[in-house]
Every structure is written in C-alpha cells, then in structure tokens.
Design an enzyme around this catalytic site. Structure first.
Site, mmCIF file in Angstrom:
data_model
loop_
_atom_site.group_PDB
_atom_site.id
_atom_site.type_symbol
_atom_site.label_atom_id
_atom_site.label_comp_id
_atom_site.label_asym_id
_atom_site.label_seq_id
_atom_site.Cartn_x
_atom_site.Cartn_y
_atom_site.Cartn_z
ATOM 1 N N LYS A 217 24.856 39.148 -67.161
ATOM 2 C CA LYS A 217 26.076 38.468 -66.729
ATOM 3 C C LYS A 217 26.740 39.323 -65.657
ATOM 4 O O LYS A 217 27.024 40.499 -65.879
ATOM 5 C CB LYS A 217 27.000 38.277 -67.918
ATOM 6 N N LYS A 240 36.423 42.883 -64.058
ATOM 7 C CA LYS A 240 35.511 43.153 -65.178
ATOM 8 C C LYS A 240 34.305 43.986 -64.754
ATOM 9 O O LYS A 240 33.269 43.966 -65.425
ATOM 10 C CB LYS A 240 35.094 41.822 -65.819
ATOM 11 N N LYS A 271 23.784 34.563 -65.744
ATOM 12 C CA LYS A 271 25.044 33.923 -65.376
ATOM 13 C C LYS A 271 25.704 34.690 -64.250
ATOM 14 O O LYS A 271 25.778 35.909 -64.353
ATOM 15 C CB LYS A 271 25.934 33.925 -66.617
ATOM 16 N N SER A 297 31.745 27.559 -63.789
ATOM 17 C CA SER A 297 32.852 26.711 -63.353
ATOM 18 C C SER A 297 33.002 26.640 -61.833
ATOM 19 O O SER A 297 33.260 25.570 -61.288
ATOM 20 C CB SER A 297 34.146 27.220 -63.982
ATOM 21 N N TYR A 336 28.653 21.835 -66.836
ATOM 22 C CA TYR A 336 29.764 20.906 -67.065
ATOM 23 C C TYR A 336 29.364 19.486 -66.672
ATOM 24 O O TYR A 336 30.072 18.537 -66.980
ATOM 25 C CB TYR A 336 31.010 21.372 -66.300
HETATM 26 C C1 PBG Z 1 34.107 35.346 -70.784
HETATM 27 C C2 PBG Z 1 33.394 34.180 -70.220
HETATM 28 C C3 PBG Z 1 33.514 33.768 -68.884
HETATM 29 C C4 PBG Z 1 32.740 32.629 -68.751
HETATM 30 C C5 PBG Z 1 32.159 32.349 -69.989
HETATM 31 N N1 PBG Z 1 32.565 33.334 -70.893
HETATM 32 C C6 PBG Z 1 34.337 34.282 -67.770
HETATM 33 C C7 PBG Z 1 34.514 35.710 -67.558
HETATM 34 O O1 PBG Z 1 33.625 36.531 -67.822
HETATM 35 O O2 PBG Z 1 35.602 36.050 -67.116
HETATM 36 C C8 PBG Z 1 32.631 31.874 -67.459
HETATM 37 C C9 PBG Z 1 32.098 30.512 -67.496
HETATM 38 C C10 PBG Z 1 32.393 29.717 -66.267
HETATM 39 O O3 PBG Z 1 32.900 30.221 -65.247
HETATM 40 O O4 PBG Z 1 32.107 28.521 -66.307
HETATM 41 N N2 PBG Z 1 33.649 35.903 -71.935
#
Ligand code: PBG
Length: 349
Positions: A217, A240, A271, A297, A336
């Site tokens: 991620k 992050k 991701k 998203s 989505y």
């Molecule tokens: C956080 C988390 C995130 C997403 C899923 N779980 C965002 C982040 O790490 O700030 C993002 C999913 C998306 O953007 O559709 N645990």
C-alpha cells in the site's frame, strides 16, 4: 501552386487497388468481426472479479452523498443491508465496508475500533443476518477512529508507533471476526500485524477467518476522496509516509508481500490500482497467490468526474479500466463501480 489553388476542392484521394503488400501475417484479420474478437480475447471480466467497498454512517438519513465521489453515498446500516441484498442478487462475491465514525467517538488511540458494538460490528451483524451468503471483508486500521486521522497510535512527538498499534489492531480484528466478518483486511501497514492478527484469531478459535493483506500500500495522493468519505481529510495531521510505501519502489513491494505470506496472509492486495499495475503483475508472477488491486477513490473520481464533464465515455472507461486489472494478472478488484459493472455484465448475458 498558388494558395488559392491549394484551397480549392482537392481531387478525391486515390485508393490504390494495386498489388497487396507481401504480408504473411496480418494482425487485423482476427480483429475484423465481433465473433472473432470475442473468440481470441485473452481475458474476461466477470461479476466474480468485483469487491464492492461501501461507506457506513450512523444516521437517520438513509444516504448522505460524498461530494468528491459523485454517485457514491454513505449508507445507514438499513440501507447497507438493502445494498448487500442487491449485491447478492447481482452475484457480487463480497463487500468491503468502511465507517464514517462520529467525531465525538474519535480519540488519540482509536478506542472505538475495539468496541464490539461499534458501527462496523453492528453493520456486519445486520448484513450477515440478512444476507449470509455474501462475503464481508473488513478493514483493520485505526484511521476512522483516531482524532489525528492516522492508522496507528501517535506518540507525543508525532511518531506513529508500530508495536502498540499492532496490539490494538488485533483486538479490532477480533471484534470484527466475532461479529461475523469473513475476512480481515489490515490496511494499516504496521510491521508484524499479519502474524499477530493470525495468532489472535487462531487463539480465539477463529481459524477459518481469512486475511487479505493490504501488503503493498503506497502513500498516495489518490486517497483524497476516501478521506472525505470517512471524515479524516480535515483532521489528518501530516502524511502517512512513515508507514505507507514510497511510490518510487517495487522491490520493496515484493519484500512486503513475501513477509505477509510468511506471516499467514491468504490473499494480498496492491493499492492504488491503475497507476500500480506493474506491481500487481510482478506480485502475481512472483508468488502466484490470490492478488487483488484496489481501484481507489481518486481513480473512481477521475473517471466519474471526467465522464460527467463529457470528456470521456464513462461506461467504456470504467469497463476498460477493470479489464486492465485482469490483464495485469489480478484475481479481482475492489471498485466503487462494482454494482454498475455487475448490472452491465448481467444484462449482457
Ligand atoms: C486507511 C485506508 C485508506 C483507504 C482504505 N483504507 C486511506 C488511507 O490510507 O489514508 C483508501 C481507499 C480509497 O481511497 O478508496 N486505512
């Protein structure tokens, strides 16, 4: 020739009817007709490839729109149950719910995550009671629950603490699994959490609860609309990058996946999705285990907003983007678009 002569009606261009080129192979022959294109198609997108992420909110209103994700709403538990029934009818294998937690319930250590009666656990019980056949993949991470919006516990000097966070994640995962979640999906990127969660579940007799690790991620700008949806955009302090991966790296993703497999992950995820298809491909080619991508998203918003602005054909772009995940080797995609795609694929059959 004068300018005027150039502007006059030019003679119709001559299509040469002369000798064909001496080609033994003409790639276009197989593309000539629909039946032939279908026959040589290497990959297929089916409803079985779709995991539907949805947003929950404790509200008397059935749906509240997410302004940066046109077409996506936060759902009350009752509404989420209705959507779960719809998903099951469409043949979507699994849902991935995420909570918008009442800001009054957020604190520095995300205590609400451990509450067996929190929004997520109540939704899991309600959905499982109404639609037992649908898979529920629930996130383990503290960001919806912390006052600072980070996935872990923050020290006084602003560091995200690994080991204390893992202990809380284990209790969060246990609460979700006991509520009936089929699969725990740790998205926090703390070290050692897969092994710790596996051990916690096993000790509680939950040896059949699956783990889908958000193994690779990245610290990505494409999560913006999600943070709107769960209400962490305004509260997030800093970024992050001390736990999520640097977008410049792939060897590191392979190490992350290797470690998570050794710790007991049943499935892994990459991701974001589309900008990271090279990572998806390499993970699948290297390990061959079930590999998923999250079309996040921001990716959804880019396609949907461009379509609504008339810049692209939204339906084609949606289907093309999802097919590309299959071509890269993914076994499925969190998207989505899931219900819309499922409706289109079902109508085509
Ligand atoms: C956080 C988390 C995130 C997403 C899923 N779980 C965002 C982040 O790490 O700030 C993002 C999913 C998306 O953007 O559709 N645990």
């Amino acid at each position: 020739m004068t300018i005027r002569a150039l502007r006059g009606n030019p003679p119709a261009p001559q299509v040469s009817q002369s000798e064909p080129l001496p080609l033994t192979t003409r790639m276009r022959r197989n593309r000539k007709t629909d039946w032939s294109r279908r026959m040589v198609r290497e990959n297929t997108l089916t409803v079985d490839d779709l995991i539907w992420p949805l947003f929950l909110i404790d509200s008397s209103q059935a749906r509240t729109p997410v302004s940066t994700m046109p077409g996506v709403d936060r759902l009350s538990i009752d509404e989420a149950v209705r959507e779960a029934e719809r998903a099951a009818r469409l043949g979507i294998p699994a849902l991935a719910p995420f909570p918008y937690v009442d800001p009054a319930l957020r604190d520095p250590v995300g205590s609400e995550a451990e509450n067996a009666h929190n929004l997520m656990c109540r939704a899991v019980r309600a959905i499982k009671a109404a639609v037992p056949e649908i898979g529920l993949i629930t996130d383990a991470a503290l960001d919806p629950y912390t006052s600072h919006g980070h996935d872990g516990v923050m020290s006084e000097d602003g560091r995200i603490l690994n080991d204390p966070t893992v202990a809380i994640l284990c209790r969060q995962a246990l609460a979700l699994a006991e509520a009936g979640a089929d699969c725990i999906a740790p998205s926090d990127m703390m070290d050692g959490r897969i092994a710790a969660i596996r051990e916690t579940l096993d000790n509680a007799g939950l040896t059949d609860t699956q783990i889908m690790s958000y193994a690779a991620k990245y610290a990505s700008a494409f999560y913006g609309p999600f943070r709107d949806a769960i209400g962490t955009k305004a509260t997030l302090i800093g970024d992050k990058r001390t736990y999520q991966m640097d977008p410049a790296n792939t060897d590191e993703a392979i190490r992350e996946v290797e470690i998570d497999i050794a710790e007991g992950a049943d499935m892994v995820m990459v991701k974001p999705g589309l900008p990271y298809l090279d990572v998806c491909h390499r993970v699948k080619a290297t390990f061959g285990l079930p590999t998923f991508a999250y079309q996040v998203s921001g990716e959804y918003a880019m396609i949907e907003m461009a379509a609504r602005a008339g810049a692209i054909d939204g339906e084609r772009a949606m289907l093309e983007s999802l097919m590309c995940f299959k071509r890269a080797g993914c076994d499925g995609v969190l998207t989505y678009f899931a219900p819309r795609v499922a409706e289109i694929l079902t109508a085509r059959r």
